[in-house]
Each structure stands twice: as C-alpha cells, then as structure tokens.
Motif scaffolding. Structure first.
Motif, PDB file in Angstrom:
ATOM      1  N   GLY A   9       0.790  -1.215   0.000  1.00  0.00           N
ATOM      2  CA  GLY A   9       0.000   0.000   0.000  1.00  0.00           C
ATOM      3  C   GLY A   9       0.816   1.255   0.000  1.00  0.00           C
ATOM      4  N   LEU A  10       0.113   2.394   0.064  1.00  0.00           N
ATOM      5  CA  LEU A  10       0.757   3.682   0.193  1.00  0.00           C
ATOM      6  C   LEU A  10       1.184   3.867   1.648  1.00  0.00           C
ATOM      7  N   MET A  11       2.475   3.731   1.943  1.00  0.00           N
ATOM      8  CA  MET A  11       2.945   3.787   3.321  1.00  0.00           C
ATOM      9  C   MET A  11       2.852   5.194   3.905  1.00  0.00           C
ATOM     10  N   ARG A  12       3.045   6.196   3.047  1.00  0.00           N
ATOM     11  CA  ARG A  12       3.038   7.583   3.509  1.00  0.00           C
ATOM     12  C   ARG A  12       2.102   8.390   2.626  1.00  0.00           C
ATOM     13  N   GLY A  13       0.813   8.239   2.872  1.00  0.00           N
ATOM     14  CA  GLY A  13      -0.146   8.977   2.073  1.00  0.00           C
ATOM     15  C   GLY A  13       0.007  10.474   2.196  1.00  0.00           C
ATOM     16  N   ASP A  14       0.555  10.944   3.328  1.00  0.00           N
ATOM     17  CA  ASP A  14       0.715  12.380   3.523  1.00  0.00           C
ATOM     18  C   ASP A  14       1.724  12.982   2.553  1.00  0.00           C
ATOM     19  N   LEU A  15       2.702  12.160   2.116  1.00  0.00           N
ATOM     20  CA  LEU A  15       3.718  12.675   1.201  1.00  0.00           C
ATOM     21  C   LEU A  15       3.128  13.071  -0.147  1.00  0.00           C
ATOM     22  N   ALA A 333      -4.068 -10.694  -3.673  1.00  0.00           N
ATOM     23  CA  ALA A 333      -3.058 -11.449  -2.925  1.00  0.00           C
ATOM     24  C   ALA A 333      -1.662 -11.094  -3.418  1.00  0.00           C
ATOM     25  N   THR A 334      -1.515 -10.978  -4.731  1.00  0.00           N
ATOM     26  CA  THR A 334      -0.219 -10.571  -5.292  1.00  0.00           C
ATOM     27  C   THR A 334       0.181  -9.200  -4.775  1.00  0.00           C
ATOM     28  N   ALA A 335      -0.772  -8.259  -4.785  1.00  0.00           N
ATOM     29  CA  ALA A 335      -0.473  -6.899  -4.344  1.00  0.00           C
ATOM     30  C   ALA A 335      -0.082  -6.870  -2.869  1.00  0.00           C
ATOM     31  N   ARG A 336      -0.791  -7.634  -2.034  1.00  0.00           N
ATOM     32  CA  ARG A 336      -0.510  -7.596  -0.599  1.00  0.00           C
ATOM     33  C   ARG A 336       0.829  -8.230  -0.258  1.00  0.00           C
ATOM     34  N   VAL A 337       1.212  -9.252  -0.996  1.00  0.00           N
ATOM     35  CA  VAL A 337       2.418 -10.004  -0.647  1.00  0.00           C
ATOM     36  C   VAL A 337       3.659  -9.465  -1.355  1.00  0.00           C
ATOM     37  N   MET A 338       3.510  -9.038  -2.639  1.00  0.00           N
ATOM     38  CA  MET A 338       4.703  -8.796  -3.448  1.00  0.00           C
ATOM     39  C   MET A 338       4.868  -7.375  -3.960  1.00  0.00           C
ATOM     40  N   ARG A 356       3.532  10.197 -18.231  1.00  0.00           N
ATOM     41  CA  ARG A 356       3.904   8.790 -18.299  1.00  0.00           C
ATOM     42  C   ARG A 356       3.821   8.085 -16.950  1.00  0.00           C
ATOM     43  N   ILE A 357       3.630   8.819 -15.892  1.00  0.00           N
ATOM     44  CA  ILE A 357       3.618   8.217 -14.562  1.00  0.00           C
ATOM     45  C   ILE A 357       2.366   7.352 -14.397  1.00  0.00           C
ATOM     46  N   ALA A 358       2.574   6.072 -14.088  1.00  0.00           N
ATOM     47  CA  ALA A 358       1.479   5.129 -13.844  1.00  0.00           C
ATOM     48  C   ALA A 358       2.034   4.023 -12.964  1.00  0.00           C
ATOM     49  N   VAL A 359       1.994   4.216 -11.662  1.00  0.00           N
ATOM     50  CA  VAL A 359       2.642   3.320 -10.709  1.00  0.00           C
ATOM     51  C   VAL A 359       1.594   2.446 -10.016  1.00  0.00           C
ATOM     52  N   PRO A 360       1.696   1.115 -10.116  1.00  0.00           N
ATOM     53  CA  PRO A 360       0.730   0.242  -9.435  1.00  0.00           C
ATOM     54  C   PRO A 360       0.866   0.344  -7.914  1.00  0.00           C
ATOM     55  N   VAL A 361      -0.272   0.506  -7.242  1.00  0.00           N
ATOM     56  CA  VAL A 361      -0.298   0.605  -5.787  1.00  0.00           C
ATOM     57  C   VAL A 361      -1.520  -0.147  -5.256  1.00  0.00           C
ATOM     58  N   LEU A 362      -1.470  -0.470  -3.957  1.00  0.00           N
ATOM     59  CA  LEU A 362      -2.591  -1.074  -3.260  1.00  0.00           C
ATOM     60  C   LEU A 362      -3.019  -0.167  -2.126  1.00  0.00           C
ATOM     61  N   LEU A 363      -4.307   0.095  -2.035  1.00  0.00           N
ATOM     62  CA  LEU A 363      -4.852   0.882  -0.929  1.00  0.00           C
ATOM     63  C   LEU A 363      -5.886   0.048  -0.190  1.00  0.00           C
ATOM     64  N   GLU A 364      -5.866   0.131   1.130  1.00  0.00           N
ATOM     65  CA  GLU A 364      -6.841  -0.554   1.966  1.00  0.00           C
ATOM     66  C   GLU A 364      -7.189   0.329   3.163  1.00  0.00           C
ATOM     67  N   GLY A 365      -8.361   0.104   3.704  1.00  0.00           N
ATOM     68  CA  GLY A 365      -8.741   0.811   4.915  1.00  0.00           C
ATOM     69  C   GLY A 365      -8.981   2.286   4.738  1.00  0.00           C
ATOM     70  N   ALA A 404     -18.152   1.866  -3.263  1.00  0.00           N
ATOM     71  CA  ALA A 404     -18.532   0.906  -2.229  1.00  0.00           C
ATOM     72  C   ALA A 404     -17.374   0.014  -1.791  1.00  0.00           C
ATOM     73  N   SER A 405     -16.166   0.302  -2.257  1.00  0.00           N
ATOM     74  CA  SER A 405     -15.029  -0.586  -2.011  1.00  0.00           C
ATOM     75  C   SER A 405     -14.330  -0.298  -0.695  1.00  0.00           C
ATOM     76  N   HIS A 406     -13.531  -1.301  -0.258  1.00  0.00           N
ATOM     77  CA  HIS A 406     -12.682  -1.122   0.915  1.00  0.00           C
ATOM     78  C   HIS A 406     -11.220  -1.443   0.614  1.00  0.00           C
ATOM     79  N   ALA A 407     -10.930  -1.889  -0.608  1.00  0.00           N
ATOM     80  CA  ALA A 407      -9.556  -2.125  -1.053  1.00  0.00           C
ATOM     81  C   ALA A 407      -9.494  -1.874  -2.551  1.00  0.00           C
ATOM     82  N   CYS A 408      -8.366  -1.368  -3.011  1.00  0.00           N
ATOM     83  CA  CYS A 408      -8.257  -0.988  -4.430  1.00  0.00           C
ATOM     84  C   CYS A 408      -6.836  -1.187  -4.924  1.00  0.00           C
ATOM     85  N   VAL A 409      -6.699  -1.869  -6.060  1.00  0.00           N
ATOM     86  CA  VAL A 409      -5.444  -1.905  -6.806  1.00  0.00           C
ATOM     87  C   VAL A 409      -5.600  -0.913  -7.949  1.00  0.00           C
TER      88      VAL A 409
END
Length: 475
Positions: A9-15, A333-338, A356-365, A404-409
């Motif tokens: 996930g995004l460890m530092r959303g404030d940044l 599962a891939t996003a959470r683990v790897m 060109r910026i398009a960086v895959p991220v996982l958000l939860e909570g 309505a989601s609680h997690a997003c890739v």
C-alpha cells in the motif's frame, strides 16, 4: 492506509499531498514557453521573447546551456532555424523530465518501493541517406509550425506533413516517427484554421511538437535492448486506452524470476486498429487473438514465461509462444504479498514526462469521500482523488463499485497538479462476502448480460464491415 507490513500500500499517504520543491517553478517555465508557441515565433513579441529566455535560464549550468542560450537569442529575434527549435524542444523536455523524476521520487518515498538503476538507451543504427533526408524534411515542417504558431495554422501548412509521412511509412524503422507526425497533423487539420479556434490545447500540442522534433535527431528512436526472462507473471490489472480508430490494453503485473531474483514491476501491451462502431466489451474481440495474457487476466491466473524478451524499462515484448497459463493467482493477494517488494524500472530519458507516470499501488482501509468533482479516498487525514473517468466501459468495474469498495489496486498518476488514482480493481462486500471487481474481467470472455450484448453488437458490426470490404476488393 495500509500498515507497513502489509506488502503493497501507500505507506506515507501524507507525502502525496505535500508540495515538491521546484515543481511549480519548472512547470511555470514550460507553460510560458508553450504559450509562446500559440502565436508563433516568426515575429515574437516581448512576452514571447521573455518566455524563450526563461527557458534558457532554467537550463543554465547544464550541458544544454550554451546551445539553448543561442537558440533563445535567435528565437527572440525571429531568426531561429530548425536546429535552434530542436535545442528549445530539448530544454523543454529536460524540464518536464526533471518534473517526472521529482514526482516519481516522491512516489518511491510514499510507497517504500526499491527502484532499479536507470539504463542508457541503445543507440540507433546508422540511418540510410533517404531516412536522413526524411528526418530533415520532418524537422523543416515542424519548424514552420513553430514560426506560424497554433493560431496561424491552415490546411496548406498542415498538408506539408503528408509527403513526409507517406515516405516514412514503408520503412519499419521510421514508422514510430510517422505515426506521431500523422496523428499530430490530423489533430491540427481538424482544428484549421487556427485563428478561429475557441480553445487551443496548448500543453498537448507543445508536447507533440517537442517530441516529434526530438525524434528527428538521428539515434533518438533506436531499438532498446531487451533480454530474455524466465519466470512467473502475476497480473495486477488492465489499463484500457481507446481511440476512435484504435484500442490498446496494457497489463500491469509483477514478474517473479525463476532464478529467485528480485521481483519486478512489468507491463505487457497489445493494440489493434478498430472501427468507431466497436466499443465497450466488443473491444476485447479485437485484442484477444493477439495476446493470450488477456485470457489469463480474465480467469485470474498467473502465466509461466520462458525466455520472453523484456526491456530495461519494464516492457515485455509479448510472444504467445513464450507463455503458458499457470496456477490461479489473485491480484489482491499478489499486491498484498509482493507489490511493495517488486522493483520499479526507470523510464528511458526521452520518455520522461509527468503524463507517463502510472505506478501500481494497493490501498486498503480508506474512507470514500464524494466530492463535487468526483470520488476521493481518505488516507491518514489526506484526500487522494480517484479518476473514475479512466474506468473503461469494457468491463464490470464502475464508479459505484469503487465508491462501495474497501480495497483498491490502481495506478497512481499525476494530473492537473495533483496525484490521482486510476482504479484497476476493487474489493467490495456483497452479502457479507468480499468480492473483487476487475476492469479487465471481460478480457477473456464473459457471461455477464451487458458484456454479452456488447460483444454480440461488436461481432455484428465487424461482420458487416468485413462484408463491405470484401465487396470493394472484388470490384
């Protein structure tokens, strides 16, 4: 916001909401130069001269300084030649490249993801004399555009590109340039005469102009090095980009090398020409025959790659003969683990641009906020805008599902001065069960009623077009 041990996930959303030093100043210089191109540089006024001088001042102290300073002086006097315009385009590209680098560095800090060392692009092989002449001709036409400005374009000026494109197309090594010039000229032709335009796409046309100019430099469009890779490909999601006459699907994934090396973020793209009557889920009919990976994405499977070529920038040169379907693999599962441990490849120098910026991220909570201009996710007290306009109609993912989601890739992008998230897949709760909804769920086929109707309509449209084409060929 995902905790630091959750993997992706995004460890530092404030940044993501904090200002980046020097960013606004660099973009202001680019904006000023772009505005100078609106009226043209044949007879520059004081404001245009100041904009060009500002561009030169912004690259002072760099290897470009001397050439750009000379080019700025010539442009301010209205006597700039094609080589001077190339220098100005290089300075503009360098500034946007620095913006790209600053933004990607900020993303790296926020995500906490390792980054590969930048790789030098391979030099282009020596071009034959004819190709060299074509590059000169293209540069001359682009120079005429700069002198006339976007307000000064007319059909005669724009038509000057047609012979250059026609001469480039038979040469495979020139088609990248030809496609760019042809598309650019088509946009300009549709807007002629420029004097009557209500609104000029200032940044877009300046981007196309400067990139086209840089591609007239011999060696700029060289073939990039690729190495054979073997291992497991774990898809994260599909980004669909649709045009009236073309469609592209780009699969973002994590590649796990068979030799136990560090996982990498990679992309695999497929594109196809299309009639404007084929839309929605019908697009997959055009793309499926060209890439077996789409079926794996739809089925939620990994793929085993055997000596598949991959560039240093993280692009897989897809070959169905080098891939086979693997075990089931859930994108979340891939996003959470790897995801956070996978290295991200750097962009090639010529391709460095904020768009060109398009960086895959996982958000939860996160908390979902409905704003006047769309959705936003609340992360550690900060809001991250969600770009639901990028959700394709070719899949079951909808803005309502995102809300309505609680997690997003998704893909973290930069647009209109802020970071935004493009959802690729979300997890939501239906009848107390977690359900995943993917933008590319229909890529390999679907039983969904809406998807089936769209596919049937596309099949009928393509059949009619093929029958008409057959009639023309028989005449």
């Amino acid at each position: 916001m995902v905790p630091s041990d959750a993997g992706g996930g995004l460890m530092r959303g404030d940044l993501l909401s904090e200002p980046v030093e020097g960013l606004d100043e660099a973009l202001a210089v680019v904006d000023s130069f772009d505005e100078a191109l609106v009226a043209g540089l044949l007879r520059p006024g004081p404001a245009q001269a100041a904009a060009v001088a500002g561009l030169a001042a912004a690259v002072a102290g760099t290897p470009l300084a001397a050439r750009v300073t000379e080019a700025a002086e010539k442009a301010s006097a209205g006597t700039a030649g094609e080589d001077h315009f190339v220098a100005l385009a290089a300075a503009r590209s360098a500034l946007l490249g620095s913006v790209h680098d600053a933004l990607t560095q900020r993303i790296d800090e926020a995500v906490g993801r390792p980054v590969e060392e930048a790789a030098d692009p391979a030099p282009e092989q020596a071009a034959p004399e004819q190709a060299g002449n074509l590059l000169v001709a293209a540069r001359s036409w682009l120079g005429d555009l700069a002198r006339s400005g976007w307000r000064g374009i007319d059909h005669e000026l724009v038509a000057g590109c047609a012979p250059v494109v026609s001469a480039m197309l038979p040469d495979p090594g020139m088609r990248r340039r030809a496609a760019l010039l042809d598309g650019f000229a088509a946009e300009l032709a549709a807007s002629c005469p420029g004097a009557t335009l209500e609104r000029v796409p200032v940044r877009r046309w300046a981007d196309l102009w400067s990139r086209a100019l840089l591609l007239t430099v011999p060696g700029s469009a060289g073939v990039r090095p690729a190495v054979a890779v073997t291992g497991r490909l774990l898809p994260l999601g599909v980004d669909v980009q649709e045009h009236a006459t073309a469609v592209q699907a780009q699969v973002h994934a994590v590649f796990e090398p068979a030799d136990g090396g560090t996982p990498r973020l990679v992309r695999a793209g497929v594109s196809a020409p299309k009639p404007d009557t084929v839309v929605g889920a019908g697009l997959w009919q055009l793309l499926r025959p060209r890439m077996s990976l789409l079926a794996a994405v739809s089925e939620g499977r990994a793929m085993e790659l055997d000596a598949m070529l991959a560039t240093a920038e993280g692009d897989l040169l897809w070959n169905d003969e080098r891939a086979r379907a693997g075990e089931p693999a859930d994108a979340f599962a891939t996003a959470r683990v790897m995801l956070s441990a996978a290295t991200a490849a750097r962009v090639a120098p010529l391709d460095r641009h904020p768009v060109r910026i398009a960086v895959p991220v996982l958000l939860e909570g996160y908390a979902v906020h409905s704003e006047e201009d769309g959705l936003a996710f609340g992360l550690a007290g900060r809001l991250l805008a969600v770009d639901t306009d990028r959700i394709p109609a070719a899949g079951p993912l909808t803005p309502e599902a995102v809300a309505a989601s609680h997690a997003c890739v998704g893909l973290l992008r930069w647009d209109a001065g802020q970071f935004v998230l493009q959802p690729l897949a979300v997890e939501t709760t239906v009848r107390k069960k977690a359900v995943a909804v993917h933008a590319g769920a229909w890529a390999g086929g679907t039983t969904d009623k809406a998807g089936v109707r769209a596919e049937k309509a596309a099949t009928d449209a393509v059949a009619v077009l093929r029958e008409r084409a057959g009639r023309l060929l028989r005449k």
